[in-house]
Design an enzyme around this catalytic site. Structure first.
Site, PDB file in Angstrom:
ATOM      1  CD  GLU A   1      33.180  45.085  38.048  1.00  0.00           C
ATOM      2  OE1 GLU A   1      33.026  44.495  39.131  1.00  0.00           O
ATOM      3  OE2 GLU A   1      32.909  44.571  36.957  1.00  0.00           O
TER       4      GLU A   1
ATOM      5  CG  HIS B   1      37.697  44.545  39.744  1.00  0.00           C
ATOM      6  ND1 HIS B   1      38.360  43.571  40.449  1.00  0.00           N
ATOM      7  CD2 HIS B   1      36.761  43.900  39.010  1.00  0.00           C
ATOM      8  CE1 HIS B   1      37.836  42.392  40.165  1.00  0.00           C
ATOM      9  NE2 HIS B   1      36.864  42.562  39.286  1.00  0.00           N
TER      10      HIS B   1
ATOM     11  CG  ASP C   1      43.662  52.838  44.627  1.00  0.00           C
ATOM     12  OD1 ASP C   1      42.961  52.119  43.879  1.00  0.00           O
ATOM     13  OD2 ASP C   1      44.494  53.654  44.205  1.00  0.00           O
TER      14      ASP C   1
END
Ligand SMILES: *[C@@H]1O[C@H](CO)[C@@H](O)[C@H](O)[C@H]1NC(C)=O
Ligand SMILES: *[C@@H]1O[C@H](CO)[C@@H](O)[C@H](O)[C@H]1NC(C)=O
Ligand SMILES: *[C@@H]1O[C@H](CO)[C@@H](O)[C@H](O)[C@H]1NC(C)=O
Ligand SMILES: *[C@@H]1O[C@H](CO)[C@@H](O)[C@H](O)[C@H]1NC(C)=O
Ligand SMILES: *[C@@H]1O[C@H](CO)[C@@H](O)[C@H](O)[C@H]1NC(C)=O
Length: 354
Positions: free
Chosen positions: A322, A261, A313
């Site tokens: 993140e 992310h 994932d």
């Protein structure tokens, strides 16, 4: 950012020899200096003013675009004598003090400059909660004040800081989570695992230096080697020894997260896609795509698995996908500690592999 710089500085001091042996000390000092230069500039207009944030985080979070294309307002936020923010001020003081120790024998003028800024940055008491635009403090400023005071004591040797920390010791809250993988909360859990591992390894060094074999916690005795082994198990877990049999560090091992992310990693490079990707343009084609990111963010550690050691994932799942500087900054300390240990145990594991 100040917390990350402080952790990197701590590792650079605590594990100087190991990091130097791995030929990484110059790189680490350069990373720290990048951060402290930023903090110095943020504290340059007057000693009572510290710039704490650039950018409008609410507007920014509506976009998925590359750093090169950013067009959201570069709004500046600051703390001043009339609108104080003790949390970021004391955190900056800690970072500047810890970094001044790193540069003491390397660039003594720079070290003195950092210490001067560290002493003057936190003068006015008041919670950041009152003036912060985004990413506010959730637990008040007492923890930052203790953290700043101990680093100022270590950097300056001035007992006033030590006394302040000792007199207010009650402000520290006990961390008491132990399980498989250390699991504190679901959002970016690996930040707690990496920082706790670093603390445990530093603490085991302190016990060894004090010639104490262990520590009593309630009815349980933890030997120094058990503490070290536990911290190492956390590092091993993150790098692949886990139920998903994957590394949570991107680019390490054969299986790792491919849908970080992260805007820069998930959007094509300006070299492959020169046309501007505007504020909302990234969402449909790239953000929600099931394909791996076009760019591999080598070395980034993600938020990690959920409470059942499971991991999906999926780029949109920011709690687990993140990466952050403060997850990685703490990990540097742990792997630096283990370089020394792996040498002793003759295990083939070097910082260069990471
Ligand atoms: C700001 O930076 C300039 C250039 O490095 C320096 O001369 C000046 O003293 C700084 N001002 C403050 C208030 O730190
Ligand atoms: C460090 O500061 C001293 C005193 O201000 C000055 O004489 C010296 O040239 C400085 N050294 C460097 C490397 O900048
Ligand atoms: C740090 O502060 C001291 C005392 O205010 C001053 O004498 C010294 O020149 C300062 N050093 C640097 C490098 O700013
Ligand atoms: C725990 O360890 C300490 C220090 O090694 C030792 O003095 C103490 O007797 C131990 N306590 C128990 C309950 O084993
Ligand atoms: C992007 O361009 C670089 C340099 O031309 C190339 O090496 C890379 O494979 C390209 N990536 C993609 C995803 O097309």
């Amino acid at each position: 950012m100040a917390f990350s710089i402080c952790l990197l500085s701590w590792s650079a001091t605590e594990y100087r020899n190991q990091i130097n042996a791995a030929d990484q000390l110059i790189n680490l000092q350069a990373s720290i200096r990048w951060g402290t230069n930023f903090l110095l500039k943020a504290h340059n207009t007057s000693s009572n003013t510290l710039y704490t944030q650039v950018g409008d985080a609410n507007r920014d979070h509506q976009c998925w675009e590359r750093p090169e294309d950013m067009d959201t307002p570069p709004t500046l936020y600051k703390i001043t004598s009339s609108s104080p923010g003790t949390e970021p001020a004391a955190e900056a003081a800690a970072a500047l003090a810890a970094a001044s120790i790193v540069f003491k024998g390397v660039d003594s003028n720079y070290s003195a400059l950092l210490l001067n800024h560290s002493k003057s940055v936190d003068k006015y008491r008041g919670s950041y909660q009152g003036s912060c635009p985004f990413y506010c403090s959730y637990s008040g400023y007492q923890d930052e004040l203790l953290w700043g005071a101990v680093w100022l004591y270590k950097a300056s040797g001035d007992n006033a800081y030590l006394n302040y920390a000792s007199n207010n010791e009650g402000w520290s809250q006990a961390a008491n989570e132990f399980s498989g993988l250390l699991y504190t909360r679901d959002s970016s859990n690996l930040q707690y695992a990496t920082s706790a591992s670093m603390i445990l390894l530093v603490y085991s060094n302190i016990l060894t230096a004090a010639r104490v074999n262990g520590v009593q916690c309630g009815s349980v005795n933890f030997s120094t080697s058990k503490i070290k082994d536990f911290a190492k198990s956390q590092v091993d877990y993150i790098l692949g020894n886990n139920p998903m049999k994957m590394s949570y560090m991107v680019g390490f091992g054969s299986k790792y997260p491919t849908q970080l992310h992260h805007r820069g990693a998930s959007l094509p490079s300006i070299y492959n896609h020169s046309a501007k990707i505007g504020c909302n343009d990234g969402y449909s084609t790239w953000y929600t795509s099931s394909k791996p990111n076009p760019n591999t963010h080598v070395g980034a550690i993600v938020g990690g698995p959920n409470s059942n050691d499971q991991f999906t994932d999926s780029r949109t799942d920011y709690s687990h996908l993140e990466p952050t500087t403060y997850i990685n900054a703490a990990f540097v300390g742990s792997v630096a500690a283990l370089i020394g240990q792996s040498k002793e145990e003759n295990i083939l594991f070097t910082l260069a592999d990471v």
